[in-house]
Design a protein around this motif. Structure first.
Motif, PDB file in Angstrom:
ATOM      1  N   LEU A 115      -7.625   2.052  -8.130  1.00 38.89           N
ATOM      2  CA  LEU A 115      -6.928   2.102  -6.901  1.00 38.89           C
ATOM      3  C   LEU A 115      -7.885   2.940  -6.066  1.00 38.89           C
ATOM      4  CD1 LEU A 115      -3.031   2.511  -7.400  1.00 38.89           C
ATOM      5  CD2 LEU A 115      -4.213   0.521  -7.205  1.00 38.89           C
ATOM      6  N   MET A 116      -8.652   3.891  -6.232  1.00 41.26           N
ATOM      7  CA  MET A 116      -9.588   4.616  -5.723  1.00 41.26           C
ATOM      8  C   MET A 116     -10.763   3.671  -4.727  1.00 41.26           C
ATOM      9  SD  MET A 116     -10.036   7.454  -8.624  1.00 41.26           S
ATOM     10  CE  MET A 116     -11.404   8.635  -7.323  1.00 41.26           C
ATOM     11  N   LEU A 154      -6.216  12.267  -5.941  1.00 44.85           N
ATOM     12  CA  LEU A 154      -5.539  13.326  -5.977  1.00 44.85           C
ATOM     13  C   LEU A 154      -4.526  13.329  -7.631  1.00 44.85           C
ATOM     14  CD1 LEU A 154      -3.552  16.336  -4.980  1.00 44.85           C
ATOM     15  CD2 LEU A 154      -2.082  14.646  -3.964  1.00 44.85           C
ATOM     16  N   CYS A 155      -4.272  12.252  -7.868  1.00 44.01           N
ATOM     17  CA  CYS A 155      -3.832  11.953  -9.426  1.00 44.01           C
ATOM     18  C   CYS A 155      -4.626  12.370 -10.130  1.00 44.01           C
ATOM     19  CB  CYS A 155      -3.102  10.336  -9.251  1.00 44.01           C
ATOM     20  SG  CYS A 155      -2.268  10.041 -10.294  1.00 44.01           S
ATOM     21  N   ILE A 156      -6.007  11.354 -10.269  1.00 45.65           N
ATOM     22  CA  ILE A 156      -7.439  11.663 -10.541  1.00 45.65           C
ATOM     23  C   ILE A 156      -7.127  12.855 -10.816  1.00 45.65           C
ATOM     24  CG2 ILE A 156      -9.661  10.845 -11.566  1.00 45.65           C
ATOM     25  CD1 ILE A 156      -7.286   8.568 -11.831  1.00 45.65           C
ATOM     26  N   GLN A 157      -7.586  13.888  -9.742  1.00 45.67           N
ATOM     27  CA  GLN A 157      -8.262  15.304  -9.979  1.00 45.67           C
ATOM     28  C   GLN A 157      -7.318  15.808 -10.851  1.00 45.67           C
ATOM     29  OE1 GLN A 157      -8.305  15.250  -5.711  1.00 45.67           O
ATOM     30  NE2 GLN A 157      -9.904  14.980  -5.638  1.00 45.67           N
ATOM     31  N   ARG A 158      -5.996  15.333 -10.654  1.00 52.90           N
ATOM     32  CA  ARG A 158      -4.589  16.794 -11.332  1.00 52.90           C
ATOM     33  C   ARG A 158      -5.321  16.229 -12.808  1.00 52.90           C
ATOM     34  NH1 ARG A 158      -0.095  16.633  -6.870  1.00 52.90           N
ATOM     35  NH2 ARG A 158      -0.197  18.504  -5.716  1.00 52.90           N
ATOM     36  N   LEU A 159      -5.257  14.698 -13.170  1.00 47.65           N
ATOM     37  CA  LEU A 159      -5.515  14.062 -13.933  1.00 47.65           C
ATOM     38  C   LEU A 159      -6.971  15.344 -14.939  1.00 47.65           C
ATOM     39  CD1 LEU A 159      -4.159  11.078 -14.221  1.00 47.65           C
ATOM     40  CD2 LEU A 159      -3.802  12.214 -15.964  1.00 47.65           C
ATOM     41  N   PHE A 160      -8.139  15.022 -14.549  1.00 45.85           N
ATOM     42  CA  PHE A 160      -9.257  15.893 -15.050  1.00 45.85           C
ATOM     43  C   PHE A 160      -9.136  17.105 -14.814  1.00 45.85           C
ATOM     44  CE2 PHE A 160     -10.741  11.108 -14.607  1.00 45.85           C
ATOM     45  CZ  PHE A 160     -11.021  11.568 -15.996  1.00 45.85           C
ATOM     46  N   PRO A 212       0.874  -1.150  -0.331  1.00 43.48           N
ATOM     47  CA  PRO A 212       0.113   0.312  -0.031  1.00 43.48           C
ATOM     48  C   PRO A 212       0.940   1.192  -0.324  1.00 43.48           C
ATOM     49  CG  PRO A 212      -0.801  -1.748   1.436  1.00 43.48           C
ATOM     50  CD  PRO A 212       0.221  -2.547   0.964  1.00 43.48           C
ATOM     51  N   ARG A 213       2.032   1.086   1.098  1.00 43.46           N
ATOM     52  CA  ARG A 213       2.631   2.942   0.872  1.00 43.46           C
ATOM     53  C   ARG A 213       3.450   2.874  -0.800  1.00 43.46           C
ATOM     54  NH1 ARG A 213       5.329   4.761   5.175  1.00 43.46           N
ATOM     55  NH2 ARG A 213       2.845   3.956   5.829  1.00 43.46           N
ATOM     56  N   ALA A 214       3.852   1.659  -1.278  1.00 43.54           N
ATOM     57  CA  ALA A 214       4.568   1.957  -2.310  1.00 43.54           C
ATOM     58  C   ALA A 214       3.767   2.244  -3.548  1.00 43.54           C
ATOM     59  CB  ALA A 214       5.381   0.854  -3.033  1.00 43.54           C
ATOM     60  N   LEU A 215       2.336   1.861  -3.329  1.00 39.92           N
ATOM     61  CA  LEU A 215       1.065   2.335  -4.288  1.00 39.92           C
ATOM     62  C   LEU A 215       0.594   3.779  -4.080  1.00 39.92           C
ATOM     63  CD1 LEU A 215      -1.323  -0.857  -4.351  1.00 39.92           C
ATOM     64  CD2 LEU A 215      -0.261   0.429  -5.993  1.00 39.92           C
ATOM     65  N   ALA A 216       0.833   4.057  -3.105  1.00 41.82           N
ATOM     66  CA  ALA A 216       0.367   5.681  -2.817  1.00 41.82           C
ATOM     67  C   ALA A 216       1.262   6.347  -2.901  1.00 41.82           C
ATOM     68  CB  ALA A 216       0.058   5.425  -0.691  1.00 41.82           C
ATOM     69  N   SER A 222      -6.925   0.333   1.196  1.00 34.76           N
ATOM     70  CA  SER A 222      -5.725   1.515   2.005  1.00 34.76           C
ATOM     71  C   SER A 222      -6.545   3.035   2.071  1.00 34.76           C
ATOM     72  CB  SER A 222      -4.569   1.109   1.447  1.00 34.76           C
ATOM     73  OG  SER A 222      -3.901   2.764   2.478  1.00 34.76           O
ATOM     74  N   ALA A 223      -6.481   3.562   2.870  1.00 40.12           N
ATOM     75  CA  ALA A 223      -6.503   4.856   2.884  1.00 40.12           C
ATOM     76  C   ALA A 223      -6.073   6.051   2.532  1.00 40.12           C
ATOM     77  CB  ALA A 223      -7.638   5.422   4.337  1.00 40.12           C
ATOM     78  N   GLU A 224      -5.385   5.518   3.008  1.00 37.43           N
ATOM     79  CA  GLU A 224      -3.983   6.235   2.119  1.00 37.43           C
ATOM     80  C   GLU A 224      -3.519   6.173   0.195  1.00 37.43           C
ATOM     81  OE1 GLU A 224       1.273   6.505   2.742  1.00 37.43           O
ATOM     82  OE2 GLU A 224       0.554   4.537   3.112  1.00 37.43           O
ATOM     83  N   VAL A 225      -3.424   4.795   0.074  1.00 40.96           N
ATOM     84  CA  VAL A 225      -3.710   4.594  -1.229  1.00 40.96           C
ATOM     85  C   VAL A 225      -5.119   5.480  -2.207  1.00 40.96           C
ATOM     86  CG1 VAL A 225      -3.911   3.202  -3.207  1.00 40.96           C
ATOM     87  CG2 VAL A 225      -2.401   2.135  -1.313  1.00 40.96           C
ATOM     88  N   THR A 226      -6.647   5.726  -2.192  1.00 44.41           N
ATOM     89  CA  THR A 226      -7.611   6.041  -1.833  1.00 44.41           C
ATOM     90  C   THR A 226      -7.182   6.777  -2.146  1.00 44.41           C
ATOM     91  OG1 THR A 226      -8.969   4.212  -0.928  1.00 44.41           O
ATOM     92  CG2 THR A 226     -10.252   6.032  -1.658  1.00 44.41           C
TER      93      THR A 226
END
Length: 451
Positions: free
Chosen positions: A420-421, A434-440, A384-388, A425-429
Motif C-alpha cells: 500500500l506504500m 508510518l506502519c512500516i516505520q514502526r515495524l522496522f 482508501p479511508r478504511a485502508l488508511a 491515495s496520499a492518505e493511504v501511502t
C-alpha cells in the motif's frame, strides 16, 4: 401399501364392517346407528350432524379407539377425526363438552402415539395437539374427570402434555418417519407452545436445544415451511425466561441473524424480527446483536418493500433498541463494531493515546481477532479511508503492545502494508509508511517521524 405413505383419502375409501363389531359387542346398537348416519356421507351432511350431536360422535370415535385394536379400523377412525378437525379446527372443543366429563377422551390417542405405525402416530399427534390446545385455559390444568366424582383413573391434561412433549422430543432426536417425523413434531409444537404450561414442560424436557440445528436458511418450499414453524417455536419460547437462558448460551442468535440476512420470505423474516425484538433487552443479547452486525442488516431490511405491518413495526422497534444498546457500549465495544463491520473512519478513538493504552490488552481476545480483521481489511477493501485507518491502527498496536512488532510480523501484515506504500491515495501511502516505520525502526523513532 407402506403405512408411512398412507393418505387420509386412501384410508377413508375402506369399508369397515361396523355390523360385525356390533355382533361381537365391540360397539353398541346406538353406536352403530350413529356410524351409519355419519359414515360415507358428504361433508355438508356430516357438518350438520356434528352441529346437532357433536359430543355423541366424539364419544363413538373415542370408544372405538379404546376398544378395537384392528389396525385398519384404528386408521379409519383416526382419519375420520382428522377430517372432522381439518374441516373445522374449532370442533376440537367438542372433546371437552360437559357430557364427556367422565370419559377419558385423551387416553386412546396418547397410547397410539407410541404403539401405532407412522400414519397412526402422525394422526394421533395432530389430533391431540388440537384437542389439548382447545382445552388449555388460564385457569389451570384441570382435566376431564377431575372435577367429577369418577373413581376411575382418567388421563389428565398434565399426563397428555408430558406424553406429547416426550414424543415430540423423541421425533426431533430420532424421527419415526425419515422425512415427515421432524416437520410433524415442529408443526405440533408451533400449536402447543402458545400455552405457557407447554413451554415449561418443553424446557424441562431439554427440548430447546433440539430446535437450534433446524434454524438455518432454507431453499425449498418444504424446508421454508419447516424453518418458519421452527422460528415460530423460538418466538413463542422467547416469552419464557427459562427458555431464554438456554437460547443465550446456544448458537440460536447467530443462526437467527443468518436467516434474516439471507431469507426473502416475508413470514420468516417477520417471525425472526419479532423474536429478536423480544430478546433484545434480555441479558447480553443486545450487545451480541450489535456484535453480529444486526444494525446494518436492519437498515438493509428497512429499505425493502415489505407489506406486513407487524414486520415494519418490529424493524423500527429493533432499530431503536439497537441504537440504545450501541450508546451503552464501551469505547472498545464501539471500536470492535467498527472493525468487524469494516466501516473504518477517523472517529476520535483511533488517535486517542488513552484509548490505546487502556484497551491494548483487549486486542488479545479470541486470539487477536480484531487485529486479524484489521489485517484482512488491507486485502479486502478498496476504500482508501478504511485502508488508511487500518494501517494506522496496526501501527498503533505495534506501538502500544509489548509484543506488537512480533505479533504483527507473525501474522504477515508487513507484506500487505508494504504493497500500500505505492497506493494512489496520499492518505493511504502516509499511514502505510508510518506502519512500516514502526515495524522496522521502533515506536520512538516512528513517532518522531510522524510529528
Amino acid at each position: 401399501m407402506d403405512h408411512a405413505e398412507l393418505t387420509t383419502e386412501q384410508v377413508l375409501k375402506r369399508d369397515i364392517p361396523w355390523e360385525q363389531y356390533m355382533t361381537t359387542k365391540l360397539i353398541t346398537g346406538t353406536c352403530l346407528q350413529l356410524l351409519r348416519r355419519y359414515d360415507k356421507r358428504s361433508e355438508t351432511y356430516r357438518s350438520q350432524l356434528l352441529d346437532d350431536d357433536g359430543p355423541a360422535y366424539v364419544q363413538v370415535f373415542v370408544g372405538i379407539l379404546r376398544d378395537i385394536f384392528k389396525e385398519e379400523t384404528v386408521e379409519y377412525v383416526l382419519a375420520l377425526v382428522d377430517e372432522m378437525l381439518t374441516a373445522n379446527p374449532k370442533r376440537a372443543k367438542l372433546f371437552h363438552d360437559t357430557s364427556l366429563v367422565d370419559k377419558d377422551v385423551y387416553e386412546p390417542f396418547l397410547r397410539l402415539l407410541w404403539k401405532g405405525n407412522w400414519f397412526i402416530q402422525e394422526k394421533s399427534c395432530k389430533i391431540l395437539a388440537l384437542v389439548v390446545s382447545a382445552r388449555l385455559k388460564p385457569q389451570g390444568t384441570v382435566a376431564n374427570g377431575e372435577a367429577s366424582n369418577s373413581k376411575s383413573k382418567i388421563t389428565t391434561i398434565d399426563d397428555v402434555l408430558k406424553g406429547l412433549v416426550e414424543w415430540l422430543c423423541a421425533q426431533l432426536k430420532k424421527p419415526s418417519h425419515p422425512s415427515r417425523g421432524i416437520p410433524t413434531a415442529i408443526n405440533c409444537l408451533a400449536t402447543l407452545l402458545k400455552e405457557p404450561v407447554v413451554r415449561s414442560s418443553f424446557v424441562q424436557a431439554d427440548g430447546v436445544k433440539l430446535l437450534v440445528p433446524l434454524i438455518s436458511p432454507a431453499s425449498t418450499q418444504q424446508s421454508m415451511q419447516l424453518l418458519y414453524e421452527t422460528c415460530l417455536c423460538v418466538w413463542l419460547l422467547s416469552y419464557y425466561e427459562p427458555a431464554i437462558e438456554y437460547l443465550a448460551t446456544s448458537r440460536t442468535l447467530p443462526r437467527l441473524i443468518e436467516v434474516i440476512r439471507s431469507s426473502t420470505k416475508e413470514k420468516v423474516v417477520r417471525v425472526v424480527v419479532l423474536t429478536l425484538r423480544n430478546l433484545l433487552s434480555k441479558g447480553t443479547f443486545g450487545a451480541q446483536m450489535v456484535d453480529l452486525g444486526l444494525p446494518q442488516i436492519v437498515q438493509s431490511l428497512k429499505a425493502q418493500a415489505w407489506s406486513d405491518e407487524d414486520l415494519l413495526e418490529g424493524l423500527n422497534q429493533l432499530e431503536e433498541g439497537l441504537k440504545d444498546n450501541i450508546k451503552k457500549l464501551s469505547s472498545f465495544d464501539k471500536y470492535k463494531q467498527e472493525v468487524l463491520l469494516g466501516h473504518l473512519d477517523w472517529s476520535p478513538m483511533h488517535k486517542d493515546a488513552i484509548f490505546w493504552r487502556d484497551n491494548i490488552t483487549n486486542f488479545e481476545e479470541n486470539d487477536f481477532q480484531i487485529l486479524r480483521v484489521l489485517i484482512t481489511i488491507l486485502d479486502t477493501t478498496s476504500d482508501p479511508r478504511a485502508l488508511a485507518v487500518a494501517c494506522f491502527d496496526i501501527s498503533q498496536f505495534v506501538q502500544h503492545h509489548p509484543a506488537g512488532r512480533i505479533i504483527v510480523t507473525d501474522l504477515k501484515a508487513k507484506e500487505r502494508v508494504m504493497k500500500l506504500m505505492n497506493h494512489e491515495s496520499a492518505e493511504v501511502t502516509k499511514n502505510a509508511l508510518l506502519c512500516i516505520q514502526r515495524l522496522f525502526l521502533g515506536a520512538k523513532y516512528a513517532s518522531f517521524l510522524q510529528a
